[in-house]
Scaffold this active site. Structure first.
Site, PDB file in Angstrom:
ATOM      1  N   LYS A 130     -42.881-128.281  17.121  1.00 51.37           N
ATOM      2  CA  LYS A 130     -43.596-126.999  17.033  1.00 51.37           C
ATOM      3  C   LYS A 130     -42.710-125.797  17.341  1.00 51.37           C
ATOM      4  O   LYS A 130     -42.937-124.707  16.831  1.00 51.37           O
ATOM      5  CB  LYS A 130     -44.833-126.993  17.927  1.00 51.37           C
ATOM      6  CG  LYS A 130     -44.585-127.355  19.358  1.00 51.37           C
ATOM      7  CD  LYS A 130     -45.873-127.647  20.106  1.00 51.37           C
ATOM      8  CE  LYS A 130     -45.578-128.343  21.421  1.00 51.37           C
ATOM      9  NZ  LYS A 130     -45.536-129.784  21.317  1.00 51.37           N
ATOM     10  N   GLU A 154     -47.167-130.031   8.985  1.00 53.26           N
ATOM     11  CA  GLU A 154     -48.507-130.437   9.430  1.00 53.26           C
ATOM     12  C   GLU A 154     -48.497-130.976  10.861  1.00 53.26           C
ATOM     13  O   GLU A 154     -49.413-130.713  11.645  1.00 53.26           O
ATOM     14  CB  GLU A 154     -49.053-131.510   8.476  1.00 53.26           C
ATOM     15  CG  GLU A 154     -50.485-131.922   8.757  1.00 53.26           C
ATOM     16  CD  GLU A 154     -51.466-130.773   8.575  1.00 53.26           C
ATOM     17  OE1 GLU A 154     -51.641-130.313   7.451  1.00 53.26           O
ATOM     18  OE2 GLU A 154     -52.038-130.329   9.600  1.00 53.26           O
ATOM     19  N   VAL A 157     -49.251-129.079  14.669  1.00 51.39           N
ATOM     20  CA  VAL A 157     -50.552-128.789  15.300  1.00 51.39           C
ATOM     21  C   VAL A 157     -51.459-129.992  15.055  1.00 51.39           C
ATOM     22  O   VAL A 157     -51.716-130.357  13.916  1.00 51.39           O
ATOM     23  CB  VAL A 157     -51.194-127.512  14.699  1.00 51.39           C
ATOM     24  CG1 VAL A 157     -52.541-127.222  15.369  1.00 51.39           C
ATOM     25  CG2 VAL A 157     -50.264-126.315  14.835  1.00 51.39           C
ATOM     26  N   GLY A 211     -48.902-141.366  29.050  1.00 54.03           N
ATOM     27  CA  GLY A 211     -47.939-140.850  28.080  1.00 54.03           C
ATOM     28  C   GLY A 211     -48.443-139.666  27.262  1.00 54.03           C
ATOM     29  O   GLY A 211     -47.841-139.309  26.257  1.00 54.03           O
ATOM     30  N   GLU A 214     -46.552-133.747  28.365  1.00 55.07           N
ATOM     31  CA  GLU A 214     -45.171-133.432  28.023  1.00 55.07           C
ATOM     32  C   GLU A 214     -44.284-133.883  29.183  1.00 55.07           C
ATOM     33  O   GLU A 214     -44.763-134.093  30.310  1.00 55.07           O
ATOM     34  CB  GLU A 214     -45.008-131.916  27.830  1.00 55.07           C
ATOM     35  CG  GLU A 214     -45.846-131.330  26.703  1.00 55.07           C
ATOM     36  CD  GLU A 214     -45.332-131.659  25.304  1.00 55.07           C
ATOM     37  OE1 GLU A 214     -44.146-131.492  25.046  1.00 55.07           O
ATOM     38  OE2 GLU A 214     -46.152-132.104  24.478  1.00 55.07           O
ATOM     39  N   LYS A 229     -48.975-123.680  19.449  1.00 56.42           N
ATOM     40  CA  LYS A 229     -49.826-124.054  18.316  1.00 56.42           C
ATOM     41  C   LYS A 229     -50.663-122.859  17.836  1.00 56.42           C
ATOM     42  O   LYS A 229     -50.871-122.677  16.627  1.00 56.42           O
ATOM     43  CB  LYS A 229     -50.712-125.236  18.715  1.00 56.42           C
ATOM     44  CG  LYS A 229     -49.872-126.501  18.977  1.00 56.42           C
ATOM     45  CD  LYS A 229     -50.613-127.562  19.739  1.00 56.42           C
ATOM     46  CE  LYS A 229     -49.721-128.769  20.022  1.00 56.42           C
ATOM     47  NZ  LYS A 229     -50.338-129.735  20.951  1.00 56.42           N
TER      48      LYS A 229
END
Ligand code: HSE
Length: 341
Positions: A130, A154, A157, A211, A214, A229
């Protein structure tokens, strides 16, 4: 039709894509009439291999699973080993460069340079990081337009849940006046857990264990991930020129269990909402902040790590899309959907 792909990065997403391309090869040929051929893989840590007629995905995945370098790939016609990423991008005979390398979200590099190099050498570019799109969407899109090539992102986000494609393609012809969404799974998971009585610290710890979070969970809980985003949605779907510093951002760390209980008692639920709104004067306002939504709101019913996005349009009213926002297969699918597009 053959479509040749150069993979820059062979980590979770690159391998996720390779697994899908391997498992779906026949179905893609039959249903979409396309044979995807991976001709190059270049990874900073794992090494690099190029074969103009295509590489065997099973062999590549075996090497990755065994923790071996790509240089150990068996010899074949025209094979070249050891190209760095920029050489792979410019010199390989690929139609599309799939950029899934490890990228610094603050600088967008090396992905921004990789995408520019791909477009400059006449290739389409697909990416899932991103950072580059949040930082440089207009510049990269202009480079793609100038080169007459396509830029697709794609996976930036909601991973493979087609939020970008819904806004750009399926809703083309509508006027979108507002986009608002739950764009971060970790914070939605934490809020859901807190509503069930778990403490913030315990909920964050289990999000990390599972998991979802971040590497530095500040990016999740302080709203930076959702912010990136929102910037992408504003700029790519509503033609805005907002950036990571111009959009107000507030995370969920200020919310207490008492706040969550008070909202529940009033028939409402806290959600971290990324919002982009076209204002009466045509400008676009964007924000990331926790909001209380009534239980009946479509976004209020979305729990756990699931993401969701609502487009408010003139011709259809509200359209809400719910789905995963992260994951190896989910983000691998995002790349596949871009390749098919
Ligand atoms: N950490 C992110 C999340 C991953 O929790 O949604 C996807 O960007």
């Amino acid at each position: 039709m053959k479509h040749k792909v150069a993979l820059i990065g062979f980590g979770t997403v690159g391998q996720g894509l390779a697994e899908i391309l391997q498992a779906r090869a026949t179905a893609l040929e039959v249903n979409s009439g396309v044979t995807f051929v991976v001709v190059a893989v270049s990874d900073l840590l794992k090494g690099s291999v190029y074969q103009p007629d295509g590489l065997d995905l099973g062999l590549l995945l075996d090497l990755a699973r065994r923790g071996e370098r790509l240089d150990a790939y068996p010899d074949g016609p025209g094979m070249i080993r050891g190209w760095d990423s920029l050489t792979t991008i410019s010199a390989s005979q690929a139609d599309t460069v799939v950029e899934v390398s490890w990228t610094d979200v603050k600088t967008g590099q090396p992905a921004i340079s990789h995408v520019k190099a791909a477009l400059a050498s006449g290739k389409h570019a697909v990416l899932t990081n991103k950072g580059p799109i949040a930082l440089a969407y207009h510049e990269l899109q202009a480079a793609a337009d100038a080169a007459g090539r396509l830029l697709r992102f794609e996976g930036t986000v909601m991973s493979g849940t087609p939020s970008i494609r819904l806004g750009r393609q399926a809703l083309a012809g509508c006027q979108i006046s507002e986009i608002k969404g739950i764009l971060n799974g970790t914070t939605n998971y934490i809020l859901t857990q807190m509503e069930a009585g778990t403490s913030y610290a315990d909920a964050l710890a289990s999000a990390q264990r599972l998991g979802y979070a971040e590497a530095d969970p500040t990016a999740d809980v302080e709203g930076f991930d959702a912010l990136a985003k929102v910037v992408i949605l504003a700029n790519a779907l509503l033609g805005a020129h907002v950036n990571l510093t111009s959009v107000p951002r507030q995370g969920i760390t200020g919310l207490s269990q008492a706040d969550i209980a008070a909202a529940a008692a009033a028939g409402e639920r806290w959600k971290l909402i990324g919002r982009v709104t076209r204002q009466a004067d045509g400008t676009v306002a964007a924000s990331v902040q926790p909001l209380r939504l009534p239980f009946a709101h479509p976004l209020a019913g979305v729990s756990g790590v699931t993401n969701a996005i609502t487009f408010t349009t003139d011709l259809l009213g509200d359209v809400t899309l719910v789905g995963p926002g992260a994951g190896r297969q989910e983000t691998g699918f995002a790349v596949l959907s871009d390749l098919l597009d």
